[in-house]
Design a protein around this motif. Sequence first.
Motif, short mmCIF file in Angstrom:
data_model
loop_
_atom_site.label_atom_id
_atom_site.label_comp_id
_atom_site.label_asym_id
_atom_site.label_seq_id
_atom_site.Cartn_x
_atom_site.Cartn_y
_atom_site.Cartn_z
N VAL A 176 0.87 -1.18 0.00
CA VAL A 176 0.00 0.00 0.00
C VAL A 176 0.91 1.22 0.00
O VAL A 176 1.86 1.30 0.79
N ARG A 177 0.65 2.15 -0.90
CA ARG A 177 1.46 3.36 -0.98
C ARG A 177 0.74 4.50 -0.28
O ARG A 177 -0.42 4.77 -0.55
N LEU A 178 1.44 5.18 0.62
CA LEU A 178 0.85 6.28 1.37
C LEU A 178 1.88 7.39 1.54
O LEU A 178 3.07 7.11 1.76
N ASP A 230 1.60 7.40 6.56
CA ASP A 230 2.22 6.11 6.25
C ASP A 230 2.42 5.27 7.51
O ASP A 230 2.17 4.06 7.52
N ASP A 231 2.84 5.92 8.61
CA ASP A 231 3.00 5.19 9.87
C ASP A 231 1.65 4.72 10.40
O ASP A 231 1.55 3.63 10.99
N LEU A 232 0.62 5.53 10.22
CA LEU A 232 -0.71 5.12 10.65
C LEU A 232 -1.16 3.89 9.87
O LEU A 232 -1.80 2.98 10.43
N GLY A 233 -0.84 3.85 8.59
CA GLY A 233 -1.15 2.67 7.79
C GLY A 233 -0.42 1.44 8.29
O GLY A 233 -1.00 0.35 8.40
N ARG A 234 0.87 1.60 8.62
CA ARG A 234 1.64 0.46 9.14
C ARG A 234 1.06 -0.05 10.46
O ARG A 234 0.94 -1.26 10.68
N LEU A 235 0.71 0.88 11.34
CA LEU A 235 0.14 0.50 12.63
C LEU A 235 -1.17 -0.26 12.43
O LEU A 235 -1.42 -1.29 13.08
N THR A 250 2.81 -4.51 3.03
CA THR A 250 3.83 -3.52 3.35
C THR A 250 3.36 -2.13 2.94
O THR A 250 2.79 -1.95 1.87
N VAL A 251 3.60 -1.15 3.79
CA VAL A 251 3.30 0.24 3.45
C VAL A 251 4.57 0.89 2.90
O VAL A 251 5.61 0.90 3.56
N VAL A 252 4.45 1.40 1.69
CA VAL A 252 5.56 2.09 1.03
C VAL A 252 5.30 3.59 1.08
O VAL A 252 4.23 4.05 0.67
N THR A 253 6.24 4.34 1.61
CA THR A 253 6.08 5.79 1.67
C THR A 253 6.22 6.38 0.27
O THR A 253 7.24 6.21 -0.39
N ASP A 254 5.14 7.06 -0.16
CA ASP A 254 5.10 7.63 -1.51
C ASP A 254 4.43 8.99 -1.43
O ASP A 254 3.21 9.08 -1.26
N PRO A 255 5.20 10.07 -1.55
CA PRO A 255 4.62 11.42 -1.41
C PRO A 255 3.61 11.79 -2.48
O PRO A 255 2.90 12.78 -2.34
N ALA A 256 3.49 10.98 -3.54
CA ALA A 256 2.56 11.28 -4.62
C ALA A 256 1.33 10.37 -4.61
O ALA A 256 0.53 10.41 -5.54
N ALA A 257 1.16 9.56 -3.57
CA ALA A 257 0.11 8.54 -3.57
C ALA A 257 -1.18 9.03 -2.92
O ALA A 257 -1.17 9.56 -1.81
N GLY A 258 -2.28 8.83 -3.60
CA GLY A 258 -3.60 9.04 -3.01
C GLY A 258 -4.00 10.49 -2.85
O GLY A 258 -3.26 11.42 -3.18
#
Length: 242
Positions: free
Chosen positions: A149-151, A192-197, A207-215
Amino acid sequence: MKIAVIGGTGLIGSQVVEQLNAAGQQAVPHSLSTGVDVVSGEGVDRAVDGADVVVNLTNSPTFDDASPGFFRASMDNLLTAAQRAGTGHFVILSIVGVDRVPGLDYYRAKALQEEILRGGPVPYSIVRATQFMEFMDAVLSWTADGDSVRLPATPIQPIAAKDVAAAVAEVAVGTPLNGIRNIGGPEVFPLDDLGRLTLSRRGDGRTVVTDPAAGMFAAVEGDVLTDMDAHLAPTRYTDWLS
């Protein structure tokens, strides 16, 4: 006190009705399912007739550039009916930082809703809330792709729907603010950390991938969706997850 809760069968509205009635008020839910169409105006006069307070919790069916039209039509119809009925207080639920995210159609539409209310004929209150905890599943679904998941790392201050409902109910029975009350959850997380939690607590191996352009929240700059000076609700995110 008779309170017409428009959108009173939804996530927040149903809880507002329940809490107001439990406190001894006369809260009546109205929605499309009860014959009230805020866009066409059908049933609106009947819904607000005799109401001391109107709480408008209706929402646009889309988040795109059609949403301003929904809020303009619904607010025009509801405010006209409320003035005709002699209603003394009109309450809406909005979003913390709504006027600071010009890149999102939906946020511009909600800012328009506030503008229409402020310029209307009825004393008013605006309750601005941070992001609902209940929306996290939707946020995760927007950019899910197989095992990831990209966030973006956008700061988020999640608040439980029950706490939002309590704040709206409290404002509804009070004196009109003719202004804004901000409410928020007690903690701020990078999204992104909220998604991981969230995934970890649910045993979800993605896995949550940090992506500044996602969503959708990629359009948000800085911490405009948070406000630790707001009225802080008691429910913590991990307790809500449990």
